[in-house]
Each structure stands twice: as C-alpha cells, then as structure tokens.
Design an enzyme around this catalytic site. Structure first.
Site, PDB file in Angstrom:
ATOM      1  CB  CYS A   2     -17.556  -5.220   8.611  1.00  0.00           C
ATOM      2  SG  CYS A   2     -16.158  -4.146   8.243  1.00  0.00           S
ATOM      3  NE  ARG A  28     -19.096 -10.839   6.651  1.00  0.00           N
ATOM      4  CZ  ARG A  28     -19.804 -10.735   5.526  1.00  0.00           C
ATOM      5  NH1 ARG A  28     -20.389 -11.804   5.020  1.00  0.00           N
ATOM      6  NH2 ARG A  28     -19.956  -9.579   4.922  1.00  0.00           N
ATOM      7  CD1 TRP A  75     -10.338  -4.738   7.140  1.00  0.00           C
ATOM      8  CD2 TRP A  75      -9.896  -6.512   8.408  1.00  0.00           C
ATOM      9  NE1 TRP A  75      -9.027  -5.068   6.942  1.00  0.00           N
ATOM     10  CE2 TRP A  75      -8.722  -6.147   7.705  1.00  0.00           C
ATOM     11  CE3 TRP A  75      -9.849  -7.603   9.264  1.00  0.00           C
ATOM     12  CZ2 TRP A  75      -7.520  -6.841   7.837  1.00  0.00           C
ATOM     13  CZ3 TRP A  75      -8.660  -8.292   9.397  1.00  0.00           C
ATOM     14  CH2 TRP A  75      -7.514  -7.921   8.679  1.00  0.00           C
ATOM     15  CG  ASN A  99     -20.641  -4.593   6.764  1.00  0.00           C
ATOM     16  OD1 ASN A  99     -20.257  -4.291   7.885  1.00  0.00           O
ATOM     17  ND2 ASN A  99     -21.225  -5.752   6.494  1.00  0.00           N
ATOM     18  N   GLY A 100     -18.675  -1.225   4.314  1.00  0.00           N
ATOM     19  CA  GLY A 100     -18.434  -0.519   3.059  1.00  0.00           C
ATOM     20  C   GLY A 100     -17.597   0.724   3.249  1.00  0.00           C
ATOM     21  CD  GLU A 480      -8.165 -14.018 -14.714  1.00  0.00           C
ATOM     22  OE1 GLU A 480      -8.951 -14.384 -13.824  1.00  0.00           O
ATOM     23  OE2 GLU A 480      -7.093 -14.623 -14.954  1.00  0.00           O
ATOM     24  CE  LYS A 484     -11.191 -16.391 -13.027  1.00  0.00           C
ATOM     25  NZ  LYS A 484      -9.838 -16.981 -13.159  1.00  0.00           N
ATOM     26  CD  GLU A 487      -9.347 -20.849 -14.365  1.00  0.00           C
ATOM     27  OE1 GLU A 487      -8.374 -21.084 -13.629  1.00  0.00           O
ATOM     28  OE2 GLU A 487     -10.088 -19.855 -14.190  1.00  0.00           O
ATOM     29  CG  HIS A 503       2.639  -9.463 -35.838  1.00  0.00           C
ATOM     30  ND1 HIS A 503       3.493  -9.113 -36.863  1.00  0.00           N
ATOM     31  CD2 HIS A 503       2.294  -8.303 -35.223  1.00  0.00           C
ATOM     32  CE1 HIS A 503       3.674  -7.799 -36.864  1.00  0.00           C
ATOM     33  NE2 HIS A 503       2.958  -7.284 -35.872  1.00  0.00           N
ATOM     34  CE  LYS A 603      -9.807 -20.766  -4.578  1.00  0.00           C
ATOM     35  NZ  LYS A 603     -10.221 -19.834  -5.626  1.00  0.00           N
TER      36      LYS A 603
END
Length: 608
Positions: A2, A28, A75, A99-100, A480, A484, A487, A503, A603
């Site tokens: 928001c 947003r 939102w 907001n939140g 992940e 990261k 990347e 192993h 991207k």
C-alpha cells in the site's frame, strides 16, 4: 504494498498534493484509495473503491479544504476492496493510514468492543484509530495517545495519524514497513516511498526500524523503539520521477530484500478472506480431490520455490508432486495423466522454457496454473488459472522478494488444496493463516540482524568455493543459497542435502572451503549434527545459521554460529531465505561485483 502520504503544507491546499503523491505510488498496486484533511478545526475524508480516478471524481464533487492531510492507496489484506474498508480510517477526532498487518487486531477489537466501541469496517487498521480515540477520550494528549496506541500493536506497520484537534501535527511510525519524512520550507511530508515526495522536497529522513516521529510544519522529533529521543540523518538526495527508486539503499537488491515484510503481508491479504479464516484463490474451482498428480515446472530460483512446493503439497495436502526443470521437461516428452494438473512458476511470466512447458502440458490435456508476478504476461494469458504473487516490480536480477512471495502463495495453496481434498478442516486452515501472518514480523527481526550477516560475509568473501548444507525444508534453501552466491559474487557454490555429504561431496572439504549449514532446531537437528561433525572432523570451516538452541548445541565446535529467531517450521523457509539473501548480498559488496546487474545474467530469460 500500500501507499502512504502525509502533508503539512504552508499555504497551499493539501488534497491536490496528496493525490499527486498517491499517483506516484500507483506502481505499488492497490484496489482502493482515500484522503483526509483538517480545515478550520474540522476533520473530513473522501474514499473510493477502485483506482485513483474514482477518488478524483469524488473529490471533484466534494472537495476537501485544508493544508494538512493524509492519503492512502490500499491493497486489501483484511476486508474486501470497498469504500468502507478503504483508508483513512476514522474514530472520533483521529484518522489513520496503515501499511502492514496488525497480528493482535482480533484481541484489540474484542477489548474495544467490550468497552462499547463500534466498528464500521472489516480491516485490522480500524482498531488503531479506535484505540487511539479511546486513549484521547481518557484524557491523553495526541502525542501520548499515539505513542500508547503504537505500543499496543503487534505485527508490521507503517502508520500516519492525523488529528482534528491538532492540525499542525502528524505522528508516524514504522515497524517492518518503510516510511520516510520529507522536510520543506515551512512544511513537512511523510511517505511510504521517497518517490511520493519527489516534487515536494529533496531533504529526506528515513525512519529506522521501530522509530516513531512527531512531525510539525517546521521540524520533527524522532523516538526509537524504546521511546528514547534519537537523531536520524537528513539526506539531500536527487529525486527524479522514475518509479524505480532505490530509497536509502545502495542497490535494488537491498531494497527488495527489505521490502519483503510488506510484500508478504500483501500476498497474504490477497489470498485470504476478509475475516482471515479462509484461503481464497481461483484454483479453488479445480476438483482437487480428483487430481492424481501435480507437475511443477520452472527455472532457476522459481524452480527452487517449486522444490519447497513439492514438500509442502505432499506433506500438507497429501498430493503427489513431480518437480521438473522447464528446459528439460518437454524434450523428454513425459506422459501426463488426464486427471493431472501442471503448475508453472515464473516471476516475469515470460520465461521461454517455462512457457514452452506450459504449452506442452496444455497439449497433453492438463489443467494448468500459472504462478506469476506479472499478470499481463504471456504465461498469465495462456494458463487456465492465474495465481498472482503480488510482489510488485522486482528490479534486481537476483530474485529475492519474488521468491518469498512465491513461497507465501504456495504455502496458502497447499492448505487450500488440503482442505479441498479433505485432509484438513477449517480450524487447521485458520491456524495456518495465523501462523503465516507472523511472517512479516519475523522477517523484520531477521532484517534487523543485517550487520551479523555482513560480518559472516566478510569472512567468506575471499573463498573460491562455498558449500551449503541443509536437511528437509532447508535442502532447497541450501540450493537457493548456493545459487544466490553464484549469481552475484561469482564464487563457485553448491548446495547439498546434508545427509548426502558423505556420498561424494565430503571430498571437497578442506580448511579453505566455508560450509554454510542451515540448521534450525527440530527433529532433523540431531541428524544434521552428525553430518556436520563428519565435516568438522576433516577441518571443514562450518558456519551454522540456526536459532539460538541449535547454535548452543554446536557450542564451540563450529567455526561460526549465527543465531536467528526460533520460528514455526512453516515460517522457517521465509526466515532462512532472508538469511541467505543477506549473505550473498554482503559477500558481493565485499568483492565489489555488480549486485543488481551481475555479469551474463538477465532478469527475464525469454530465449531457450
């Protein structure tokens, strides 16, 4: 995500300034809007469901005078996008925008109702206004009433209060959601994003986590989370009219890491009913009890979100899941059952391999789901059911907030499917929503530990290879973490299931190779301990990222221990995602690489 704006203007009307600021925050995403002003001792507001054009029409018919005001684009998180649920919310002589997510709003609402309070909306925000008005009625001044209200709130928030009895005053606060103050010539401003204040001032103060501030037309007084007066730096920054604004951060990746509490609150609200008792999605229309198998297809970080999805969907919904790499999927021509469903995951919705996989699945007669961030994308148009993740624009090439938003939506999807398959009942679904509602607050706590991750990053930044280990849900997070690091730092990194280290990968262990172990306490900790002690016995440099109990178990055996909050197992992937993001980001800073645009990467991969 928001949008908030507050204005204490000197000699110009507030309403047009509020509307202009809200237009700058439209990117947003929102579904209703409103403004409130104070003029001649009278507080009034205008609200409308839909886009700002609807609010502009209302203001055209019934203008708002006054030089003081607040505005909001909402939102929906609690309650449908209606005028009654739109902000600002008012109680007596106070209006508030927020907001939140307020986690204890049910408790506060019951308390206030027992004292005779009447609620007009379905939102969590209204309790803030009514609680503050209740304190004003008991004789507190505006500043003390706002401070007392803030102290009662649990969860995440960016707040701004406007008072009928104090037209020269705004009180604002932040925890988990960003908020900035702008200082002009005899006027001041508040915004959830500096871009909202671009035409008003270039003197900006970013509030820090837990801060609350008393703002007048000529100055501001900031207090930290303990109520102590503090000084925050005022920056003179070059604000242009671009949507893509880094705020106080050096890189978009850093900004997007810090946006995650707000993003996940937004995703949670979009996927749940107004009373937070039920998960809602267009995927409900599928007869999940008749589905024999779900195939998940994706690339890169989205594929690793799918790895988490496989675990959750099989454990929670008892639905068999096949996980596929999109670039391999259609070329091996897998047979797909007629009673199966295929879900493709793509931030952009344009990933070429994933789009090809979607088309293959449709050609095989599968029902298809598209879990995407861009709802106007090709995948969104071609999938039978679109599942938006509501992350907002992600500028950094290395995905951060889109990954955790995907996880939030996948977790909700798993519980919804479990209910549709008769695996869980309504109480379990409500409990799951309550647990997921704590994520924005938990992530705010992890974000507050950024310096701890920076210190660990400095110690691994000269490594030529790094290993990540994890068990259970931490295995895809280890994958992940390695991705990261590769990347954005260009360090060779690999992720392994901790039980697989003996192993083969244990041959890589030496005193020069950092090993990052994601090891929360729980039923798998002892198994992880056994694996990691084998590594330590071979001079491995093991850094533990776990909660305090896990770090205590390792004692002095590990090379480094970094404790993050103890969390529910359902929340753990989100907390540890922030940890590995910070570790990669700060390692990249140490190495001086291009964080937002790492070499050789794009991207959105729109070619095979």
């Amino acid at each position: 995500m928001c949008g908030i704006i507050g204005v204490l203007a000197k000699d110009r009307p507030a309403a047009p300034l509020l509307m202009d600021g809200l237009r700058r925050l439209e990117y947003r995403g929102y579904d209703s809007a409103g403004v409130a002003t104070v003029s001649a001792g009278f507080l009034d507001r205008r609200r409308a469901a839909g886009k700002l054009a609807a609010l502009a029409d209302v203001l055209g018919t019934a203008p708002l005078p006054g030089t003081s005001g607040i505005g909001h684009t909402r939102w929906a998180t609690h309650g449908c996008p209606t005028e009654a649920n739109a902000h600002p919310h008012r109680a007596g002589s106070v209006c508030v925008v927020h907001n939140g997510i307020i986690e204890n709003y049910r408790t506060l609402r019951e308390e206030l109702t027992s004292r005779g309070a009447h609620f007009e909306s379905d939102t969590d925000t209204e309790v803030i206004a009514i609680l503050c008005a209740d304190m004003l009625r008991r004789g507190l001044c505006e500043e003390d009433a706002a401070a007392g209200t803030i102290a009662r709130l649990e969860g995440t928030y960016a707040l701004c209060f406007l008072f009928e009895t104090a037209p020269d005053l705004l009180i604002c606060a932040r925890r988990g959601s960003p908020l900035v103050i702008g200082l002009g010539d005899g006027e001041t401003f508040v915004g959830s994003d500096a871009i909202a204040l671009a035409p008003l001032t270039n003197r900006i103060c970013y509030l820090e986590e837990g801060d609350w501030a008393v703002v007048s037309r000529t100055d501001m007084r900031v207090h930290d989370s303990h109520g102590n007066p503090v000084t925050r730096r005022v920056q003179v920054i070059a604000l242009d009219h671009l949507i893509a604004d880094k705020g106080q951060h050096r890189h978009f990746m850093a900004k997007e890491i810090h946006e995650q509490p707000t993003v996940l609150a937004r995703a949670l609200g979009a996927w749940t009913s107004s009373d937070r008792n039920r998960i809602t999605s267009d995927a409900e229309h599928i007869d999940w009890s008749a589905v024999s198998r779900l195939s998940i297809v994706a690339c890169g970080t989205a594929y690793l979100a799918g790895h988490v999805a496989k675990i959750w969907l099989e454990q929670i919904a008892r639905l068999p899941v096949e996980l596929e790499i999109a670039s391999e999927f259609r070329y091996r021509e897998p047979p797909l059952p007629r009673d199966g469903v295929t879900m493709v995951i793509s931030q952009s919705g344009e990933t070429a391999d994933t789009l090809a996989a979607l088309r293959y699945a449709k050609a095989q007669g599968q029902q298809t789901l598209g879990l995407v961030n861009v709802t106007t994308s090709t995948i969104a148009r071609e999938a039978d059911v679109v599942l938006p993740i509501h992350a907002g624009p992600e500028i950094g090439v290395a995905s951060t907030k889109a990954f955790t938003a995907q996880l939030m939506c996948i977790a909700l999807l798993a519980f919804m499917i479990a209910r549709k398959r008769g695996v869980i009942g309504p109480d379990a679904e409500t409990t799951a929503i309550d647990v997921l509602s704590t994520i924005p607050r938990i992530l705010s706590e992890v974000l507050a530990q950024e310096n701890d991750f920076a210190a660990l990053a400095a110690q691994i930044s000269d490594a030529t290879s790094v290993l990540f280990l994890g068990r259970g849900m931490m295995y895809p997070l280890a994958l992940e973490g390695a991705l990261k690091l590769k990347e954005i730092t260009y360090i060779h990194a690999e992720g392994y299931a901790a039980g697989e280290i003996k192993h083969g990968p244990i041959a890589l262990v030496d005193e020069h190779t950092p090993i990052i172990a994601l090891a929360p306490s729980g039923p798998l900790l002892e198994k992880s301990l056994s694996n990691l002690r084998e590594v330590i016995a071979r001079n491995g440099r093991v850094a533990i990222i776990g909660d305090a109990a896990a770090c205590q178990v390792f004692g002095n055996e590990a090379w480094h221990c970094l404790a993050i909050p103890h969390v529910d197992p359902l929340v753990a992937p989100f907390a540890y995602a922030v940890a590995i993001q910070f570790l990669a980001y700060h390692t990249a800073l140490c190495r001086g690489t291009d964080v937002d645009q790492p070499r050789n990467l794009a991207k959105s991969v729109t070619v095979e």
